[in-house]
Design an enzyme around this catalytic site. Structure first.
Site, PDB file in Angstrom:
ATOM      1  N   GLU A 109       0.862  -1.188   0.000  1.00 45.58           N
ATOM      2  CA  GLU A 109       0.000   0.000   0.000  1.00 45.58           C
ATOM      3  C   GLU A 109       0.889   1.225   0.000  1.00 45.58           C
ATOM      4  OE1 GLU A 109      -2.388  -0.246   3.517  1.00 45.58           O
ATOM      5  OE2 GLU A 109      -3.396  -2.041   2.763  1.00 45.58           O
ATOM      6  N   TYR A 121       7.819   1.749  -7.274  1.00 46.33           N
ATOM      7  CA  TYR A 121       7.009   0.537  -7.443  1.00 46.33           C
ATOM      8  C   TYR A 121       6.637   0.318  -8.907  1.00 46.33           C
ATOM      9  CZ  TYR A 121       6.656   1.104  -2.377  1.00 46.33           C
ATOM     10  OH  TYR A 121       6.953   1.259  -1.053  1.00 46.33           O
TER      11      TYR A 121
HETATM   12  C1  LIG Z   1      10.627   5.650  -1.823  1.00 45.65           C
HETATM   13  C2  LIG Z   1      12.117   5.515  -1.500  1.00 45.65           C
HETATM   14  C3  LIG Z   1      12.329   4.260  -0.672  1.00 45.65           C
HETATM   15  C4  LIG Z   1      12.892   5.425  -2.830  1.00 45.65           C
HETATM   16  O1  LIG Z   1      14.255   5.153  -2.519  1.00 45.65           O
HETATM   17  P1  LIG Z   1      15.485   5.761  -3.380  1.00 45.65           P
HETATM   18  O2  LIG Z   1      16.701   5.034  -2.976  1.00 45.65           O
HETATM   19  O3  LIG Z   1      15.500   7.233  -3.240  1.00 45.65           O
HETATM   20  O4  LIG Z   1      15.046   5.384  -4.854  1.00 45.65           O
HETATM   21  P2  LIG Z   1      15.995   4.884  -6.053  1.00 45.65           P
HETATM   22  O5  LIG Z   1      17.161   5.801  -6.168  1.00 45.65           O
HETATM   23  O6  LIG Z   1      16.284   3.440  -5.869  1.00 45.65           O
HETATM   24  O7  LIG Z   1      15.038   5.111  -7.296  1.00 45.65           O
HETATM   25  C5  LIG Z   1      14.432   4.031  -7.993  1.00 45.65           C
HETATM   26  C6  LIG Z   1      13.296   4.592  -8.830  1.00 45.65           C
HETATM   27  O8  LIG Z   1      12.284   5.116  -7.970  1.00 45.65           O
HETATM   28  C7  LIG Z   1      11.694   6.293  -8.595  1.00 45.65           C
HETATM   29  N1  LIG Z   1      11.948   7.455  -7.736  1.00 45.65           N
HETATM   30  C8  LIG Z   1      12.786   7.529  -6.669  1.00 45.65           C
HETATM   31  N2  LIG Z   1      12.705   8.748  -6.110  1.00 45.65           N
HETATM   32  C9  LIG Z   1      11.817   9.447  -6.836  1.00 45.65           C
HETATM   33  C10 LIG Z   1      11.299  10.765  -6.732  1.00 45.65           C
HETATM   34  N3  LIG Z   1      11.707  11.596  -5.770  1.00 45.65           N
HETATM   35  N4  LIG Z   1      10.351  11.153  -7.622  1.00 45.65           N
HETATM   36  C11 LIG Z   1       9.917  10.315  -8.586  1.00 45.65           C
HETATM   37  N5  LIG Z   1      10.376   9.039  -8.732  1.00 45.65           N
HETATM   38  C12 LIG Z   1      11.315   8.627  -7.868  1.00 45.65           C
HETATM   39  C13 LIG Z   1      12.350   6.430  -9.937  1.00 45.65           C
HETATM   40  O9  LIG Z   1      11.576   5.677 -10.868  1.00 45.65           O
HETATM   41  C14 LIG Z   1      13.693   5.768  -9.712  1.00 45.65           C
HETATM   42  O10 LIG Z   1      14.257   5.260 -10.889  1.00 45.65           O
HETATM   43  P3  LIG Z   1      15.287   6.186 -11.733  1.00 45.65           P
HETATM   44  O11 LIG Z   1      16.412   6.489 -10.787  1.00 45.65           O
HETATM   45  O12 LIG Z   1      15.690   5.306 -12.864  1.00 45.65           O
HETATM   46  O13 LIG Z   1      14.535   7.427 -12.100  1.00 45.65           O
HETATM   47  C15 LIG Z   1      12.643   6.783  -0.751  1.00 45.65           C
HETATM   48  O14 LIG Z   1      12.239   7.938  -1.444  1.00 45.65           O
HETATM   49  C16 LIG Z   1      12.162   6.892   0.691  1.00 45.65           C
HETATM   50  O15 LIG Z   1      12.770   6.340   1.609  1.00 45.65           O
HETATM   51  N6  LIG Z   1      11.073   7.657   0.904  1.00 45.65           N
HETATM   52  C17 LIG Z   1      10.559   7.871   2.269  1.00 45.65           C
HETATM   53  C18 LIG Z   1       9.944   6.621   2.823  1.00 45.65           C
HETATM   54  C19 LIG Z   1       8.792   6.105   1.972  1.00 45.65           C
HETATM   55  O16 LIG Z   1       7.959   6.865   1.491  1.00 45.65           O
HETATM   56  N7  LIG Z   1       8.732   4.780   1.807  1.00 45.65           N
HETATM   57  C20 LIG Z   1       7.706   4.116   1.031  1.00 45.65           C
HETATM   58  C21 LIG Z   1       6.485   3.951   1.823  1.00 45.65           C
HETATM   59  S1  LIG Z   1       5.177   3.191   0.855  1.00 45.65           S
END
Ligand SMILES: CC(C)(COP(=O)(O)OP(=O)(O)OC[C@H]1O[C@@H](n2cnc3c(N)ncnc32)[C@H](O)[C@@H]1OP(=O)(O)O)[C@@H](O)C(=O)NCCC(=O)NCCS
Length: 151
Positions: A109, A121
């Site tokens: 979710e 996702y």
């Molecule tokens: C969601 C989260 C885990 C992503 O982790 P991350 O290490 O920053 O993401 P990645 O660098 O592995 O990115 C993978 C893909 O995610 C997407 N993505 C990551 N950050 C993004 C952003 N700020 N906006 C849009 N897409 C994004 C992109 O598709 C990216 O692929 P790309 O690099 O080829 O564009 C991180 O933003 C986070 O910890 N957020 C706060 C906690 C949270 O919301 N967790 C999920 C709860 S459901």
């Protein structure tokens, strides 16, 4: 960025996890008790990424496996380590565990306005299959997503 080593969560990771948890989920962070209970929970698989140079926890993700379905329970990357592929790496490792165990699908979710998580996702092949209205703080909808592992 230095090398990040992925390990199964243990007690020594929890202080570092809680620091990230407070920053990533300021409204409703999981408590120490919640992470500790994951360690005891037979259906839980919880992984942690540790920076090999500093020894700091930089990311984590967990799921519950019930019969042939996994449910992602938590995933986060330290704000100063985001957008470097760690979220993708963490989720891919959880998906690999699911595939190794022959699971049928993975569910999760996500808040409708969490663009970063939705982006992650979708990139890894999750599809929106439903919506819980005003699920978060009686304000934002939850998007239900699933990834079918059998096709
Ligand atoms: C969601 C989260 C885990 C992503 O982790 P991350 O290490 O920053 O993401 P990645 O660098 O592995 O990115 C993978 C893909 O995610 C997407 N993505 C990551 N950050 C993004 C952003 N700020 N906006 C849009 N897409 C994004 C992109 O598709 C990216 O692929 P790309 O690099 O080829 O564009 C991180 O933003 C986070 O910890 N957020 C706060 C906690 C949270 O919301 N967790 C999920 C709860 S459901």
């Amino acid at each position: 960025m230095s090398v990040v080593k992925i390990e199964m969560m243990n007690e020594t990771h929890i202080d570092g996890i809680l620091e990230i948890e407070k920053k990533c989920f300021p409204d409703e962070p999981w408590t120490r008790k919640m992470f500790e209970s994951e360690l005891e929970n037979m259906i839980s698989a919880f992984i942690v990424g540790v920076d090999e140079n500093s020894g700091d926890v930089v990311c984590y993700g967990g799921m519950w496996i019930i019969a042939d379905i996994a449910e992602i329970t938590n995933i986060a990357v330290a704000p100063n380590a985001q957008r470097q592929g760690l979220g993708e790496k963490t989720l891919n490792i959880l998906l690999d565990v699911c595939r190794e165990r022959g699971l049928a699908a993975v569910n999760l979710e996500v808040r409708e306005n969490n663009a970063a998580a939705l982006g992650l996702y979708e990139k890894l092949g999750f599809e929106a299959v439903g919506r819980r209205k005003k699920y978060y703080n009686n304000k934002h909808d939850a998007i239900l997503m699933t990834k079918n592992l059998q096709r």
